[in-house]
Design a protein around this motif. Sequence first.
Motif, PDB file in Angstrom:
ATOM      1  N   THR A  28      27.830  20.924 110.061  1.00 16.05           N
ATOM      2  CA  THR A  28      28.971  21.045 109.137  1.00 16.05           C
ATOM      3  C   THR A  28      30.275  20.569 109.757  1.00 16.05           C
ATOM      4  OG1 THR A  28      29.390  23.314 109.884  1.00 16.05           O
ATOM      5  CG2 THR A  28      27.889  23.023 108.020  1.00 16.05           C
ATOM      6  N   LEU A  29      30.256  20.226 111.058  1.00 20.39           N
ATOM      7  CA  LEU A  29      31.456  19.816 111.794  1.00 20.39           C
ATOM      8  C   LEU A  29      32.578  20.844 111.630  1.00 20.39           C
ATOM      9  CD1 LEU A  29      31.536  15.960 111.083  1.00 20.39           C
ATOM     10  CD2 LEU A  29      30.701  17.154 113.115  1.00 20.39           C
ATOM     11  N   SER A  30      32.206  22.107 111.651  1.00 19.66           N
ATOM     12  CA  SER A  30      33.184  23.187 111.537  1.00 19.66           C
ATOM     13  C   SER A  30      33.018  24.141 112.713  1.00 19.66           C
ATOM     14  CB  SER A  30      33.000  23.944 110.220  1.00 19.66           C
ATOM     15  OG  SER A  30      31.711  24.518 110.146  1.00 19.66           O
ATOM     16  N   TYR A  31      34.119  24.793 113.069  1.00 17.59           N
ATOM     17  CA  TYR A  31      34.083  25.735 114.188  1.00 17.59           C
ATOM     18  C   TYR A  31      33.747  27.129 113.681  1.00 17.59           C
ATOM     19  CZ  TYR A  31      35.996  22.376 117.500  1.00 17.59           C
ATOM     20  OH  TYR A  31      36.166  21.301 118.329  1.00 17.59           O
ATOM     21  N   GLN A  32      32.884  27.820 114.455  1.00 17.16           N
ATOM     22  CA  GLN A  32      32.505  29.193 114.137  1.00 17.16           C
ATOM     23  C   GLN A  32      32.889  30.088 115.312  1.00 17.16           C
ATOM     24  OE1 GLN A  32      31.126  29.757 111.229  1.00 17.16           O
ATOM     25  NE2 GLN A  32      29.910  27.998 110.612  1.00 17.16           N
ATOM     26  N   LYS A  33      33.218  31.330 115.010  1.00 22.64           N
ATOM     27  CA  LYS A  33      33.462  32.291 116.063  1.00 22.64           C
ATOM     28  C   LYS A  33      32.139  32.604 116.765  1.00 22.64           C
ATOM     29  CE  LYS A  33      37.878  32.925 115.545  1.00 22.64           C
ATOM     30  NZ  LYS A  33      38.843  32.545 116.627  1.00 22.64           N
ATOM     31  N   GLN A  34      32.185  32.599 118.096  1.00 24.06           N
ATOM     32  CA  GLN A  34      30.966  32.801 118.879  1.00 24.06           C
ATOM     33  C   GLN A  34      31.125  34.031 119.775  1.00 24.06           C
ATOM     34  OE1 GLN A  34      27.921  30.098 121.622  1.00 24.06           O
ATOM     35  NE2 GLN A  34      30.074  29.537 121.540  1.00 24.06           N
TER      36      GLN A  34
ATOM     37  N   PRO B 184      33.614  38.048 123.193  1.00 24.73           N
ATOM     38  CA  PRO B 184      33.966  36.750 122.585  1.00 24.73           C
ATOM     39  C   PRO B 184      33.701  35.588 123.536  1.00 24.73           C
ATOM     40  CG  PRO B 184      35.934  37.928 123.254  1.00 24.73           C
ATOM     41  CD  PRO B 184      34.798  38.872 123.468  1.00 24.73           C
ATOM     42  N   MET B 185      33.368  34.446 122.957  1.00 25.85           N
ATOM     43  CA  MET B 185      33.185  33.206 123.701  1.00 25.85           C
ATOM     44  C   MET B 185      34.023  32.119 123.030  1.00 25.85           C
ATOM     45  SD  MET B 185      29.023  33.228 124.250  1.00 25.85           S
ATOM     46  CE  MET B 185      29.087  31.787 125.310  1.00 25.85           C
ATOM     47  N   GLU B 186      33.985  30.914 123.598  1.00 25.03           N
ATOM     48  CA  GLU B 186      34.674  29.794 122.964  1.00 25.03           C
ATOM     49  C   GLU B 186      34.080  29.538 121.582  1.00 25.03           C
ATOM     50  OE1 GLU B 186      34.826  26.209 125.178  1.00 25.03           O
ATOM     51  OE2 GLU B 186      35.501  27.160 127.036  1.00 25.03           O
ATOM     52  N   ASP B 187      34.942  29.101 120.650  1.00 25.19           N
ATOM     53  CA  ASP B 187      34.454  28.757 119.319  1.00 25.19           C
ATOM     54  C   ASP B 187      33.364  27.695 119.423  1.00 25.19           C
ATOM     55  OD1 ASP B 187      36.241  30.530 118.325  1.00 25.19           O
ATOM     56  OD2 ASP B 187      37.582  29.064 117.406  1.00 25.19           O
ATOM     57  N   TYR B 188      32.401  27.792 118.519  1.00 21.84           N
ATOM     58  CA  TYR B 188      31.232  26.904 118.546  1.00 21.84           C
ATOM     59  C   TYR B 188      31.379  25.847 117.459  1.00 21.84           C
ATOM     60  CZ  TYR B 188      26.321  25.436 118.446  1.00 21.84           C
ATOM     61  OH  TYR B 188      25.156  24.699 118.489  1.00 21.84           O
ATOM     62  N   LEU B 189      31.242  24.562 117.836  1.00 30.91           N
ATOM     63  CA  LEU B 189      31.293  23.469 116.869  1.00 30.91           C
ATOM     64  C   LEU B 189      29.898  23.243 116.328  1.00 30.91           C
ATOM     65  CD1 LEU B 189      32.716  21.154 115.380  1.00 30.91           C
ATOM     66  CD2 LEU B 189      32.266  19.706 117.386  1.00 30.91           C
ATOM     67  N   GLU B 190      29.701  23.581 115.064  1.00 31.02           N
ATOM     68  CA  GLU B 190      28.393  23.402 114.429  1.00 31.02           C
ATOM     69  C   GLU B 190      28.291  21.966 113.946  1.00 31.02           C
ATOM     70  OE1 GLU B 190      25.465  25.843 111.375  1.00 31.02           O
ATOM     71  OE2 GLU B 190      27.553  26.435 111.608  1.00 31.02           O
ATOM     72  N   GLU B 191      27.359  21.216 114.537  1.00 33.85           N
ATOM     73  CA  GLU B 191      27.278  19.780 114.276  1.00 33.85           C
ATOM     74  C   GLU B 191      26.940  19.451 112.834  1.00 33.85           C
ATOM     75  OE1 GLU B 191      24.697  17.916 117.027  1.00 33.85           O
ATOM     76  OE2 GLU B 191      25.863  18.509 118.798  1.00 33.85           O
TER      77      GLU B 191
ATOM     78  N   ILE C 137      25.638  34.793 119.139  1.00 36.67           N
ATOM     79  CA  ILE C 137      25.643  34.797 117.680  1.00 36.67           C
ATOM     80  C   ILE C 137      26.870  34.045 117.196  1.00 36.67           C
ATOM     81  CG2 ILE C 137      24.451  37.023 117.562  1.00 36.67           C
ATOM     82  CD1 ILE C 137      27.227  38.171 116.614  1.00 36.67           C
ATOM     83  N   LEU C 138      26.834  33.639 115.931  1.00 30.42           N
ATOM     84  CA  LEU C 138      27.978  32.992 115.290  1.00 30.42           C
ATOM     85  C   LEU C 138      28.435  33.814 114.099  1.00 30.42           C
ATOM     86  CD1 LEU C 138      26.883  29.226 115.225  1.00 30.42           C
ATOM     87  CD2 LEU C 138      28.159  30.437 116.996  1.00 30.42           C
ATOM     88  N   ASN C 139      29.742  33.838 113.875  1.00 28.03           N
ATOM     89  CA  ASN C 139      30.334  34.463 112.691  1.00 28.03           C
ATOM     90  C   ASN C 139      31.296  33.485 112.027  1.00 28.03           C
ATOM     91  OD1 ASN C 139      30.495  37.805 114.081  1.00 28.03           O
ATOM     92  ND2 ASN C 139      29.062  36.976 112.599  1.00 28.03           N
ATOM     93  N   ASN C 140      31.218  33.427 110.724  1.00 28.35           N
ATOM     94  CA  ASN C 140      32.148  32.614 109.942  1.00 28.35           C
ATOM     95  C   ASN C 140      33.146  33.556 109.278  1.00 28.35           C
ATOM     96  OD1 ASN C 140      33.513  30.961 108.156  1.00 28.35           O
ATOM     97  ND2 ASN C 140      31.682  29.879 107.463  1.00 28.35           N
ATOM     98  N   GLU C 141      34.376  33.536 109.748  1.00 25.79           N
ATOM     99  CA  GLU C 141      35.374  34.476 109.253  1.00 25.79           C
ATOM    100  C   GLU C 141      35.676  34.301 107.776  1.00 25.79           C
ATOM    101  OE1 GLU C 141      38.564  33.665 111.988  1.00 25.79           O
ATOM    102  OE2 GLU C 141      38.100  35.477 113.140  1.00 25.79           O
ATOM    103  N   LYS C 142      35.390  33.112 107.242  1.00 22.15           N
ATOM    104  CA  LYS C 142      35.694  32.844 105.837  1.00 22.15           C
ATOM    105  C   LYS C 142      34.638  33.415 104.889  1.00 22.15           C
ATOM    106  CE  LYS C 142      38.154  28.561 106.934  1.00 22.15           C
ATOM    107  NZ  LYS C 142      38.202  27.080 106.724  1.00 22.15           N
TER     108      LYS C 142
END
Length: 306
Positions: A204-210, A195-202, A222-227
Amino acid sequence: MTLQSILGNFALILFVLMVVTGVIWVLDLVVFSKQRRAAADKALVEYDERMARSAANGIRMDEQGNARSKLEADILRQPTWIEYSGSFFPVIALVFFLRSFLWEPFKIPSSSMVPTLLVGDLILVNKYTYGIRLPILNKKVVQINDPQRGDVMVFKYPKDMTQDYIKRVIGVPGDKIVYQNKRLTINGQPLAYAPMEDYLEEGTLSYQKQFTEQLGPVQHRILNNEKMPMSLQADDFPGREACTYNYEGFSCVVPEGNYFMMGDNRDNSADSRIWGFVPDKNIVGKAFFVWMNLGNFNFDRLGGIR
């Protein structure tokens, strides 16, 4: 081939321009220049005869040398369309050679490869590392290397060969790919994730798991969207019978001569999970360098692609 696909095929446009300007350049070299030289020689003979008659009649002409030189230069001067063709031909030919056989520039149009590649990234693609291919036809004539797991590769979209896609090579021919609970297993070996720090996707201005993902010798993010759910609506594609889908994910065996591709932005990427495998004949080249992003300029991002 439709007009729209022709206009969207820069390589074809460049090839046509190279042929047209090259033909004009050759014709001028072997035909038109000789015609102009013959016309100039004839005009100079007539001019000299005219000057000789004038001198015999006692008429003195001033600056005869300059007039004679100007007459010759005017006749030998290339028409504008020939001059431009001759000037552009070597430039067009050089660009065509470089982008067909060595390196081709691309611009990243979507966020499917975030965080590795951002929208607007200008990248270079190595055109020869996977073999030398004929321009326009994209037919391989010299085999060099095969794509490896972890490579970031540009290829022709199997459902529309006029479109170039870029994804990461996940599976090579013969691999069994299992994607369950947003984690990959290849040939029975689970990949390592950290795991890494959550990534702010510019966008969508939403945080993704990184996470970092260890794919063979390549470690990348890589990024994962838990939703986002795991279930996929896959298309009908060649080789789909080698894949099984369920609520938790899917498994596929990569057919011979094909590759399984996925975006690093795992829940925001239409890739082999949806539209199927990438045949070897569709390969364009290996992405290897980010050299600019005018909308998101950051010196730290420039350089090699992992």
